[in-house]
Design a protein around this motif. Structure first.
Motif, short mmCIF file in Angstrom:
data_model
loop_
_atom_site.label_atom_id
_atom_site.label_comp_id
_atom_site.label_asym_id
_atom_site.label_seq_id
_atom_site.Cartn_x
_atom_site.Cartn_y
_atom_site.Cartn_z
N ILE A 30 1.77 -3.16 63.98
CA ILE A 30 0.98 -4.39 63.84
C ILE A 30 -0.48 -4.04 64.08
O ILE A 30 -0.81 -3.27 65.00
N ASP A 31 -1.35 -4.54 63.19
CA ASP A 31 -2.78 -4.29 63.36
C ASP A 31 -3.54 -5.40 62.64
O ASP A 31 -3.06 -5.95 61.64
N ASN A 32 -4.74 -5.75 63.15
CA ASN A 32 -5.55 -6.77 62.44
C ASN A 32 -6.77 -6.14 61.77
O ASN A 32 -7.67 -6.84 61.31
N PHE A 33 -6.83 -4.82 61.77
CA PHE A 33 -7.92 -4.05 61.12
C PHE A 33 -9.31 -4.42 61.68
O PHE A 33 -10.32 -4.28 60.98
N SER A 34 -9.34 -4.85 62.95
CA SER A 34 -10.66 -5.20 63.52
C SER A 34 -11.48 -3.93 63.74
O SER A 34 -12.71 -3.98 63.81
N ASN A 35 -10.82 -2.77 63.87
CA ASN A 35 -11.59 -1.53 64.07
C ASN A 35 -10.93 -0.39 63.31
O ASN A 35 -10.86 0.75 63.78
N PHE A 54 5.01 -2.85 58.23
CA PHE A 54 3.70 -3.18 58.78
C PHE A 54 3.52 -4.69 58.78
O PHE A 54 3.90 -5.38 57.83
N TYR A 55 2.96 -5.19 59.87
CA TYR A 55 2.63 -6.61 59.96
C TYR A 55 1.14 -6.72 60.23
O TYR A 55 0.64 -6.14 61.20
N LYS A 56 0.41 -7.42 59.34
CA LYS A 56 -1.02 -7.63 59.59
C LYS A 56 -1.15 -8.83 60.51
O LYS A 56 -0.66 -9.92 60.20
N GLY A 57 -1.79 -8.62 61.64
CA GLY A 57 -1.91 -9.76 62.56
C GLY A 57 -2.51 -9.35 63.89
O GLY A 57 -2.76 -8.17 64.15
N ASP A 58 -2.73 -10.37 64.71
CA ASP A 58 -3.39 -10.20 66.00
C ASP A 58 -2.33 -10.24 67.10
O ASP A 58 -1.47 -11.14 67.11
N VAL A 59 -2.39 -9.29 68.00
CA VAL A 59 -1.37 -9.21 69.07
C VAL A 59 -1.47 -10.41 70.01
O VAL A 59 -0.54 -10.72 70.75
N CYS A 60 -2.57 -11.14 69.97
CA CYS A 60 -2.67 -12.39 70.77
C CYS A 60 -1.73 -13.47 70.20
O CYS A 60 -1.35 -14.41 70.89
N ASP A 61 -1.35 -13.33 68.94
CA ASP A 61 -0.57 -14.36 68.23
C ASP A 61 0.92 -14.19 68.52
O ASP A 61 1.59 -13.32 67.94
N LYS A 62 1.44 -15.02 69.44
CA LYS A 62 2.84 -14.88 69.86
C LYS A 62 3.80 -15.15 68.71
O LYS A 62 4.90 -14.60 68.66
#
Ligand code: WQD
Length: 334
Positions: A30-35, A54-62
């Motif tokens: 999982i990655d949101n490609f912020s960096n 692969f899951y595109k997303g933010d780890v803050c998002d439960k």
């Protein structure tokens, strides 16, 4: 064994994905490609000739985390996702606390929900602050001098408290020293999008003439040549340390921290001169004032990781310099 890798397209995350796949693990990323860049996913597949989800997303998002755990039987997690620039954390502390702490709490809550209690956490030598003596051992006092480091120390404390509350958890905290270099293929490496904060990516951009001159922050430190000394470790050695840590959390319950360093410090000038020698390239530099918050010297005593994880670094500073440059030259060829 299926391993969830958060931040798996980042610098250390992508190299660890390669080592996990090469070691026969299945991975979910999982990655949101912020960096990081999306093409890193293809590069990991090219290097390993293996596929993965692969899951595109933010780890803050439960919600996305719950989807991942519902759709995949995750046996353990390697948690890289987080902001990591010291200077930026001083300017934007709330963004760092929100992102790094919130994402970790969301991850741990969902792991608990799905009874997945094995985690390897990406911490940093920055939790030691300015060490009282050298080399640094894991039982040294922990103190931080910037919000980025504070988030790493807070997460370590959260993990220690979590284990006290539930001894079913298996937790390995990895304290990185200074990761540099790139995979031998030259397909993945460190390529920050903006002006680099760290030394090696800056040297590389001067070598390729993208940047004009390296500023060396101070030559009046209490070191051999007056420039700052750090424990540079090849990112592939560091990634292999994660494989050993995964083996450890799969085997044993408990929580423990391990220094991932070489045990050898090099000064800025030593690194610059080595880089010029092995790559036969000129690096323009000038000595300027100290960077606020920098310490004179920092290097690990890596014996505990050797004893408990059966891991030690094997690649030397010359290989780190060669591989770092090889990566950027490959990018320029593409
Ligand atoms: C190394 C040396 C600088 C840039 C930081 C974080 C640490 C980890 C690694 C995330 C120092 C000198 C640097 C430049 C220079 N990051 N330098 N000119 O500060 O040791 O560690 O990055 O986990 O947590 O604290 O790394 O590469 O920035 O600096 O002279 O343009 O190079 O003074 O002596 P640092 P660095």
């Amino acid at each position: 064994m299926k391993i969830l890798v958060t931040g798996g397209t980042g610098y250390i995350g992508s190299h660890t994905c390669v080592e996990l796949l090469d070691a026969g693990y299945e991975i979910v990323v999982i990655d949101n490609f912020s960096n990081s860049q999306p093409d890193v996913l293809d590069k990991i597949k090219m290097i390993t000739r293996k596929d993965f989800k692969f899951y595109k997303g933010d780890v803050c998002d439960k919600e996305i985390l719950q989807m991942i755990f519902k759709e995949n039987k995750i046996d353990a997690v390697v948690h890289f996702a987080g902001f990591k620039a010291v200077g930026e954390s001083v300017i934007k502390p709330l963004m760092y606390y929100r992102n790094n702490i919130d994402s970790t709490l969301s991850l741990l809550e969902v792991m608990n929900e799905y009874n997945c209690k094995k985690i390897v956490f990406s911490s940093s030598a920055t939790v030691y602050g300015k060490p009282d003596k050298l080399p640094i051992k894991e039982n040294f006092s922990l103190k931080t001098t910037n919000p980025y480091g504070a988030t790493k120390l807070m997460i370590e404390d959260i993990l220690r408290d979590l284990y006290i509350s539930d001894n079913d958890w298996s937790i390995a905290i990895l304290r990185y020293f200074n990761p540099i270099g790139a995979h031998a293929s030259g397909l993945i490496g460190e390529n920050p999008n903006d002006i680099p904060n760290n030394l090696m990516p800056y040297i590389v951009k001067v070598a390729t003439k993208e940047l004009e001159c390296l500023n060396i922050f101070g030559d009046d430190y209490d070191t051999l040549d007056g420039t700052g000394v750090r424990d540079y470790i090849h990112v592939v050695d560091l990634s292999k340390g994660h494989i050993k840590a995964i083996e450890k959390v799969i085997k044993d319950k408990g929580v423990d921290a391990y220094n991932l360093g070489t045990g050898r410090g090099y000064s800025v000038l030593e690194l610059v001169n080595t880089f010029m020698k092995v790559n036969n390239v000129k690096i323009n530099y000038k000595i300027v004032g100290r960077r606020p918050g920098d310490i004179d010297a920092c290097y690990a005593d890596p014996s505990y990781a050797k004893e408990k994880l059966g891991w030690s670094a094997s690649l030397g500073i010359e290989q780190m310099c060669k591989d770092a440059y090889n990566f950027i030259k490959k990018i320029e060829e593409m």
